[in-house]
Design a protein around this motif. Structure first.
Motif, PDB file in Angstrom:
ATOM      1  N   GLU A 162      76.655  33.151 187.244  1.00 15.53           N
ATOM      2  CA  GLU A 162      76.185  34.259 187.604  1.00 15.53           C
ATOM      3  C   GLU A 162      75.756  34.263 189.069  1.00 15.53           C
ATOM      4  O   GLU A 162      74.634  33.318 189.299  1.00 15.53           O
ATOM      5  CB  GLU A 162      75.226  34.978 186.362  1.00 15.53           C
ATOM      6  N   VAL A 163      75.423  34.860 190.160  1.00 14.36           N
ATOM      7  CA  VAL A 163      74.539  34.838 190.911  1.00 14.36           C
ATOM      8  C   VAL A 163      73.500  36.624 190.802  1.00 14.36           C
ATOM      9  O   VAL A 163      74.416  37.619 190.989  1.00 14.36           O
ATOM     10  CB  VAL A 163      75.098  35.171 192.036  1.00 14.36           C
ATOM     11  N   PRO A 164      72.432  36.718 190.950  1.00 12.16           N
ATOM     12  CA  PRO A 164      71.911  37.394 190.473  1.00 12.16           C
ATOM     13  C   PRO A 164      71.629  38.233 192.252  1.00 12.16           C
ATOM     14  O   PRO A 164      72.451  37.637 193.331  1.00 12.16           O
ATOM     15  CB  PRO A 164      70.412  37.589 190.150  1.00 12.16           C
ATOM     16  N   TRP A 165      72.324  39.502 192.050  1.00 12.11           N
ATOM     17  CA  TRP A 165      72.658  40.490 193.130  1.00 12.11           C
ATOM     18  C   TRP A 165      71.046  40.641 194.177  1.00 12.11           C
ATOM     19  O   TRP A 165      71.569  40.661 195.034  1.00 12.11           O
ATOM     20  CB  TRP A 165      73.367  41.668 193.470  1.00 12.11           C
ATOM     21  N   GLY A 166      70.864  41.072 193.334  1.00 11.68           N
ATOM     22  CA  GLY A 166      69.187  41.151 194.323  1.00 11.68           C
ATOM     23  C   GLY A 166      68.551  42.253 194.329  1.00 11.68           C
ATOM     24  O   GLY A 166      69.851  42.949 194.308  1.00 11.68           O
ATOM     25  N   GLU A 167      67.885  42.743 195.294  1.00  9.81           N
ATOM     26  CA  GLU A 167      67.881  43.411 195.694  1.00  9.81           C
ATOM     27  C   GLU A 167      68.675  44.559 196.840  1.00  9.81           C
ATOM     28  O   GLU A 167      68.349  43.658 197.772  1.00  9.81           O
ATOM     29  CB  GLU A 167      66.410  43.837 196.458  1.00  9.81           C
TER      30      GLU A 167
ATOM     31  N   CYS B 276      82.631  38.432 202.848  1.00  8.31           N
ATOM     32  CA  CYS B 276      82.310  37.904 201.213  1.00  8.31           C
ATOM     33  C   CYS B 276      81.200  39.300 201.054  1.00  8.31           C
ATOM     34  O   CYS B 276      81.159  39.999 201.782  1.00  8.31           O
ATOM     35  CB  CYS B 276      80.829  36.716 201.955  1.00  8.31           C
ATOM     36  N   GLY B 277      81.321  38.943 199.814  1.00  9.45           N
ATOM     37  CA  GLY B 277      80.659  40.977 198.886  1.00  9.45           C
ATOM     38  C   GLY B 277      80.363  40.110 197.885  1.00  9.45           C
ATOM     39  O   GLY B 277      80.345  38.879 197.227  1.00  9.45           O
ATOM     40  N   ARG B 278      79.881  41.153 197.305  1.00 10.42           N
ATOM     41  CA  ARG B 278      79.597  41.369 195.500  1.00 10.42           C
ATOM     42  C   ARG B 278      80.869  41.412 194.600  1.00 10.42           C
ATOM     43  O   ARG B 278      82.043  42.500 194.969  1.00 10.42           O
ATOM     44  CB  ARG B 278      78.621  41.726 195.137  1.00 10.42           C
ATOM     45  N   LEU B 279      80.758  40.116 193.374  1.00 14.07           N
ATOM     46  CA  LEU B 279      81.807  40.164 192.695  1.00 14.07           C
ATOM     47  C   LEU B 279      81.278  40.639 191.234  1.00 14.07           C
ATOM     48  O   LEU B 279      80.349  40.388 191.269  1.00 14.07           O
ATOM     49  CB  LEU B 279      83.233  39.151 192.973  1.00 14.07           C
ATOM     50  N   GLY B 280      81.876  40.970 190.008  1.00 14.87           N
ATOM     51  CA  GLY B 280      81.660  41.507 188.884  1.00 14.87           C
ATOM     52  C   GLY B 280      80.590  42.378 187.916  1.00 14.87           C
ATOM     53  O   GLY B 280      81.228  43.506 188.872  1.00 14.87           O
ATOM     54  N   ARG B 281      80.265  42.768 187.566  1.00 18.02           N
ATOM     55  CA  ARG B 281      79.224  43.619 186.944  1.00 18.02           C
ATOM     56  C   ARG B 281      78.398  43.395 187.006  1.00 18.02           C
ATOM     57  O   ARG B 281      77.610  42.637 187.325  1.00 18.02           O
ATOM     58  CB  ARG B 281      80.311  43.814 185.361  1.00 18.02           C
ATOM     59  N   THR B 282      77.184  44.290 186.525  1.00 21.09           N
ATOM     60  CA  THR B 282      76.699  45.007 186.482  1.00 21.09           C
ATOM     61  C   THR B 282      75.481  43.430 185.591  1.00 21.09           C
ATOM     62  O   THR B 282      74.623  42.722 185.284  1.00 21.09           O
ATOM     63  CB  THR B 282      75.847  46.011 185.875  1.00 21.09           C
ATOM     64  N   ARG B 283      76.205  43.444 184.610  1.00 19.79           N
ATOM     65  CA  ARG B 283      75.602  42.552 183.140  1.00 19.79           C
ATOM     66  C   ARG B 283      76.287  40.661 183.122  1.00 19.79           C
ATOM     67  O   ARG B 283      75.440  40.102 183.118  1.00 19.79           O
ATOM     68  CB  ARG B 283      76.399  43.078 182.425  1.00 19.79           C
TER      69      ARG B 283
ATOM     70  N   GLN C 272      76.708  39.402 187.367  1.00 22.74           N
ATOM     71  CA  GLN C 272      77.280  39.294 188.723  1.00 22.74           C
ATOM     72  C   GLN C 272      77.289  38.025 190.148  1.00 22.74           C
ATOM     73  O   GLN C 272      76.527  37.160 189.071  1.00 22.74           O
ATOM     74  CB  GLN C 272      75.494  39.529 189.485  1.00 22.74           C
ATOM     75  N   ARG C 273      77.862  38.701 190.241  1.00 20.60           N
ATOM     76  CA  ARG C 273      78.874  36.988 190.942  1.00 20.60           C
ATOM     77  C   ARG C 273      78.531  36.982 192.539  1.00 20.60           C
ATOM     78  O   ARG C 273      79.386  38.904 193.083  1.00 20.60           O
ATOM     79  CB  ARG C 273      80.416  36.983 190.851  1.00 20.60           C
ATOM     80  N   VAL C 274      78.875  36.615 193.137  1.00 18.91           N
ATOM     81  CA  VAL C 274      79.716  36.877 194.624  1.00 18.91           C
ATOM     82  C   VAL C 274      80.238  36.392 194.877  1.00 18.91           C
ATOM     83  O   VAL C 274      81.653  35.153 194.381  1.00 18.91           O
ATOM     84  CB  VAL C 274      78.345  36.116 195.909  1.00 18.91           C
ATOM     85  N   GLY C 275      81.320  36.265 196.220  1.00 23.38           N
ATOM     86  CA  GLY C 275      82.843  35.333 196.441  1.00 23.38           C
ATOM     87  C   GLY C 275      83.217  35.655 197.896  1.00 23.38           C
ATOM     88  O   GLY C 275      82.391  36.891 198.468  1.00 23.38           O
ATOM     89  N   CYS C 276      83.363  34.889 198.071  1.00 23.04           N
ATOM     90  CA  CYS C 276      84.181  35.001 199.942  1.00 23.04           C
ATOM     91  C   CYS C 276      85.693  34.824 200.255  1.00 23.04           C
ATOM     92  O   CYS C 276      86.600  34.250 198.857  1.00 23.04           O
ATOM     93  CB  CYS C 276      83.779  34.072 200.530  1.00 23.04           C
ATOM     94  N   ARG C 277      87.123  35.826 200.446  1.00 23.70           N
ATOM     95  CA  ARG C 277      88.011  35.328 201.105  1.00 23.70           C
ATOM     96  C   ARG C 277      88.049  34.657 202.376  1.00 23.70           C
ATOM     97  O   ARG C 277      87.519  35.538 203.430  1.00 23.70           O
ATOM     98  CB  ARG C 277      88.558  37.167 200.749  1.00 23.70           C
TER      99      ARG C 277
END
Length: 531
Positions: A338-343, A309-316, A318-323
């Motif tokens: 859209e999923v805010p990546w957080g700190e 699992c990790g972050r996907l998308g761009r700064t504008r 923001q997404r996450v996903g899992c393989r």
């Protein structure tokens, strides 16, 4: 010639000893194995010194009827060298770990015949139940030390001066034997603890680059017995087995993997790991971690196998996903919104026991967790804490009710947990002693979370567990505890001292009878769960 032969026979009778051959004391017809030979006189204390560290080799044969000129020498504990009381006092100091002498607890213990009376006056009630580390007392004026209690009812004792001339031996005795103690004195019995880890699994190999990899190794020896083996792929535990082989049916064909194998015994001692690497046709992480941003992609071990699992998308956007691996191959499941990546320092993926992976982090000073269901391969809704975080030094841990973020509100530990009904916060009582700031850590346990630290030289833990995740009472063990690193073992949380020779103190509840366990760090190689 006959006269010459008769002269030789006469000389032999005069020179050779006429007494019985040296043997262990015992009664004819005693059941069980025979006792070991007795080292009499000066060789007795030599044997005790060479094999068990008794500090007085070649102790003189003491004549207690005339101590002023009978060769009696003080052993430093207030007894005479080579006497039964000297050996037992030494063994109590050596193995039981407490300072016993002729003036223990402000009383003069004196000759062995008085030990029962003195022990009873101090509240140590003599009984007929043997225990490891107990003193075997004999009304004839003798004491021995109980080395072991066997399952067949026999015991192993060690004793000195059994022949009146510093004789020393170990012996297995049965109830009713002449050497069976009349009473047992329980001053500070030893809890038998297996502290020896099995040998490292050797000759680890892996076969099957184009099919399910098969990992094999040779069996590991242990002083009591090896219980099983823990197999890991790329540092992630896969399974435990009691046979020296394992087939990894969850592996992706063509990938490179490093397999490690650890052996463990019934007491929880874990060996060093043996490892082997399978070289695939593609880089180890390219398929599972493809398309994720940065280096924060995480491989999470779940009941359905490893999931990346990790972050996907761009700064504008923001997404996450899992393989995940499916019957149709590797599939990437992206969050549909859209999923805010957080700190950056707050992000973590955690797996629970309900086939879910949670993406947890801090967004705008609020804790938030987003679930991914492995059965339906779908992302749920973000669970955002309604109030801002007041705790500092937050760390994510998985509990039986859901992910928890734990930190400190001042000096008080606090945890916020995502449950099926929403966020719940748990603060400790105001009178909880926070301990040394450098020593604090949150340790994830099978039931919940433990807040562990060093308080007044003692290792202490307060657990947050149970159906309602309530804080329990504090358990503290040991004394003069050095600061170290907290880890989780099969016996409970443990603090491990730093240094070349590391040791760990296990913090367990009194009912588990492990409060005073101190074992080698190499024997507590459990997965580190310190924040």
């Amino acid at each position: 010639m006959p006269r010459f032969v008769g002269l030789l026979v006469l000389i032999a009778l005069l020179v050779l000893p006429t007494g019985p051959a040296l043997a262990a004391p015992g009664q004819p017809g005693d059941k069980g194995p025979k006792e070991e030979p007795v080292w009499t006189g000066v060789p007795g204390t030599n044997a005790a010194h060479d094999d068990f560290g008794y500090p007085w080799p070649a102790a003189p044969d003491c004549d207690e009827s005339n101590v002023s000129s009978g060769g009696c020498i003080n052993d430093g504990l207030g007894f005479f060298q080579g006497q039964c009381v000297s050996w037992v006092a030494y063994r109590l100091n050596q193995r039981n770990g407490f300072a016993f002498s002729n003036w223990y607890a402000g009383r003069h213990w004196g000759s062995a015949v008085y030990w029962k009376k003195v022990a009873k006056s101090l509240g140590h009630k003599p009984d007929e139940v043997p225990a490891v580390g107990a003193v075997g007392w004999y009304s004839r004026g003798h004491v021995s030390y109980v080395e072991a209690v066997n399952s067949d009812g026999s015991i192993v004792i060690s004793e000195m001066n059994i022949d009146g001339h510093n004789g020393f031996h170990f012996a297995t005795v049965y109830p009713g034997d002449h050497s069976w103690p009349d009473k047992f004195l329980h001053l500070a019995d030893v809890i038998p603890v297996d502290t020896t880890a099995p040998d490292r699994p050797a000759h680890v190999s892996v076969d099957g680059a184009t099919k399910a990899p098969r990992v094999t190794w040779t069996k590991s020896a242990d002083n009591i017995g090896t219980t099983g083996y823990r197999v890991m792929r790329n540092g992630v535990p896969l399974a435990t087995t009691d046979t020296p082989s394992y087939v990894d049916r969850q592996a992706t064909p063509g990938q490179s993997y490093t397999y490690s194998v650890e052996a463990f015994d019934e007491a929880g001692n874990v060996s060093a790991a043996g490892s082997a690497t399978q070289r695939g046709t593609a880089p180890a992480n390219r398929r599972l971690r493809a398309r994720f941003r940065g280096d924060d992609a995480t491989v999470v071990q779940t009941t359905n196998g490893p999931v990346a699992c990790g972050r996907l998308g761009r700064t504008r956007d923001q997404r996450v996903g899992c393989r995940v691996r499916t019957l149709d191959g590797v599939r990437t499941v992206r969050a549909g919104r859209e999923v805010p990546w957080g700190e950056p320092n707050s992000r973590r993926f955690l797996a629970d026991e309900h086939d879910r992976v949670w993406y947890c982090r801090v967004v705008n000073d609020r804790s938030a967790c987003l679930p991914f269901d492995l059965e339906s391969l779908s992302w749920g809704f973000d669970r955002i804490k309604p109030t801002r975080n007041t705790a500092t030094y937050g760390t994510w841990l998985m509990t039986g009710l859901g992910p928890a973020r734990c930190g400190y509100a001042g000096d008080r530990p606090t945890c916020s947990v995502v449950t099926s009904s929403g966020w719940r916060s748990h603060r400790t009582a105001r009178d909880l002693r926070p301990g040394d700031p450098i020593s604090r850590a949150f340790v994830q346990t099978s039931d919940g979370v433990s807040f562990c630290r060093v308080v007044g030289g003692r290792a202490a833990c307060t657990a947050l567990e149970g159906p309602r995740l309530d804080w329990t009472r504090t358990v503290a063990v040991g004394r003069d505890q050095a600061l170290g690193r907290w880890t989780l073992t099969r016996l409970g949380p443990a603090v491990c001292e730093a240094g070349q020779r590391r040791s760990c103190t296990v913090v367990a509840r009194p009912r588990e009878s492990h409060d005073r366990t101190v074992v080698s760090r190499a024997m507590l190689r459990s997965r580190l769960t310190k924040a």
